[in-house]
Design a protein around this motif. Structure first.
Motif, PDB file in Angstrom:
ATOM      1  N   THR A 103      38.241  13.887  41.397  1.00  0.00           N
ATOM      2  CA  THR A 103      37.388  14.050  40.677  1.00  0.00           C
ATOM      3  C   THR A 103      37.043  15.783  41.295  1.00  0.00           C
ATOM      4  O   THR A 103      36.530  16.476  41.180  1.00  0.00           O
ATOM      5  N   ALA A 104      36.355  15.607  42.114  1.00  0.00           N
ATOM      6  CA  ALA A 104      35.395  16.343  43.540  1.00  0.00           C
ATOM      7  C   ALA A 104      36.605  17.352  44.060  1.00  0.00           C
ATOM      8  O   ALA A 104      36.254  18.830  43.845  1.00  0.00           O
ATOM      9  N   TYR A 105      37.399  17.065  43.897  1.00  0.00           N
ATOM     10  CA  TYR A 105      38.629  18.244  44.356  1.00  0.00           C
ATOM     11  C   TYR A 105      39.033  19.136  43.407  1.00  0.00           C
ATOM     12  O   TYR A 105      38.454  20.251  43.050  1.00  0.00           O
ATOM     13  N   GLU A 106      39.232  18.661  42.118  1.00  0.00           N
ATOM     14  CA  GLU A 106      39.447  19.319  41.596  1.00  0.00           C
ATOM     15  C   GLU A 106      38.286  20.039  40.578  1.00  0.00           C
ATOM     16  O   GLU A 106      38.360  21.152  40.044  1.00  0.00           O
ATOM     17  N   SER A 107      36.550  19.461  40.954  1.00  0.00           N
ATOM     18  CA  SER A 107      35.791  20.572  40.460  1.00  0.00           C
ATOM     19  C   SER A 107      35.462  21.292  40.738  1.00  0.00           C
ATOM     20  O   SER A 107      35.308  22.884  41.139  1.00  0.00           O
ATOM     21  N   ALA A 108      35.961  21.630  42.633  1.00  0.00           N
ATOM     22  CA  ALA A 108      35.942  22.462  43.353  1.00  0.00           C
ATOM     23  C   ALA A 108      36.995  23.686  42.857  1.00  0.00           C
ATOM     24  O   ALA A 108      36.935  24.983  42.906  1.00  0.00           O
ATOM     25  N   ARG A 109      37.802  23.264  42.771  1.00  0.00           N
ATOM     26  CA  ARG A 109      39.173  24.119  41.844  1.00  0.00           C
ATOM     27  C   ARG A 109      38.422  25.206  41.371  1.00  0.00           C
ATOM     28  O   ARG A 109      39.037  25.825  40.614  1.00  0.00           O
ATOM     29  N   LEU A 110      37.859  23.800  40.134  1.00  0.00           N
ATOM     30  CA  LEU A 110      37.601  24.856  38.949  1.00  0.00           C
ATOM     31  C   LEU A 110      36.431  25.632  39.049  1.00  0.00           C
ATOM     32  O   LEU A 110      36.375  26.934  38.427  1.00  0.00           O
TER      33      LEU A 110
END
Length: 201
Positions: free
Chosen positions: A178-185
């Protein structure tokens, strides 16, 4: 046109191994091992190599060791396990405070500078995360129930050292993804803001 060009670039950004500057095809289940295994054939990595692979300044890495986020290198060489810990912190630092990152990693690994109390090797956890990212490259972020199933599937070969360890590792993987996806977004949003200034809008 500009918007679709930017979206393609944003999708291509996922082809960098988390926490590194190294390009990789994350759709391959063995993407992490393809990078890590050759690097550690002759032992550990020197600080300069870790710095080059992560894009971090050497003093930042040394500071994380000094603060107990990473165990000290042996004979000035970082092990695969220590390197993966550095990758996790580097990957998460743009979306979580260092205290929150330490809280997350301590949830499965107790005292961060002591590897003897770890429920999971950071290298194994990193490999599992990259496997999950391979799925994310093919489809959108799943809902909670499906995400739990994804995490359980990538932990198929995890040997639970004590009761409840698998559940903790699975929950940690969900936070990492979830944190990785947040960083990508976040990067995508920043890129879209830059396109607002381009002529023709």
């Amino acid at each position: 046109m500009l918007y679709s060009k930017y979206l393609k670039e944003a999708v291509d950004m996922i082809d960098v191994l988390p926490g590194t500057t190294v390009e990789a095809d994350l759709r391959r289940p063995d993407a992490a091992d393809m990078l890590l295994s050759p690097l550690f054939l002759t032992g550990g990595l020197m600080l300069s190599q870790v710095s080059q692979l992560t894009g971090l300044e050497p003093h930042v890495i040394q500071n994380w060791v000094k603060r107990g986020f990473v165990s000290p290198p042996e004979r000035k060489k970082y092990s695969r396990r220590q390197f993966c810990r550095i990758l996790f912190i580097n990957m998460l630092k743009d979306v979580l405070q260092l205290e929150k990152i330490c809280q997350l990693l301590s949830y499965v690994n107790g005292a961060l500078a002591d590897e003897s109390d770890d429920l999971v090797d950071d290298s194994y956890l990193y490999t599992c995360l990259v496997r999950l990212l391979g799925r994310l490259a093919e489809m959108p972020m799943p809902e909670d129930e499906e995400l739990v199933r994804w995490c359980d599937e990538v932990l198929f070969d995890y040997g639970e050292p004590c009761p409840g360890a698998r559940r903790r590792v699975s929950r940690t993987l969900r936070v990492l993804l979830t944190a990785y996806e947040s960083a990508r977004l976040k990067r995508e949003a920043e890129g879209l803001i830059q396109t607002l200034e381009e002529p023709g809008d």
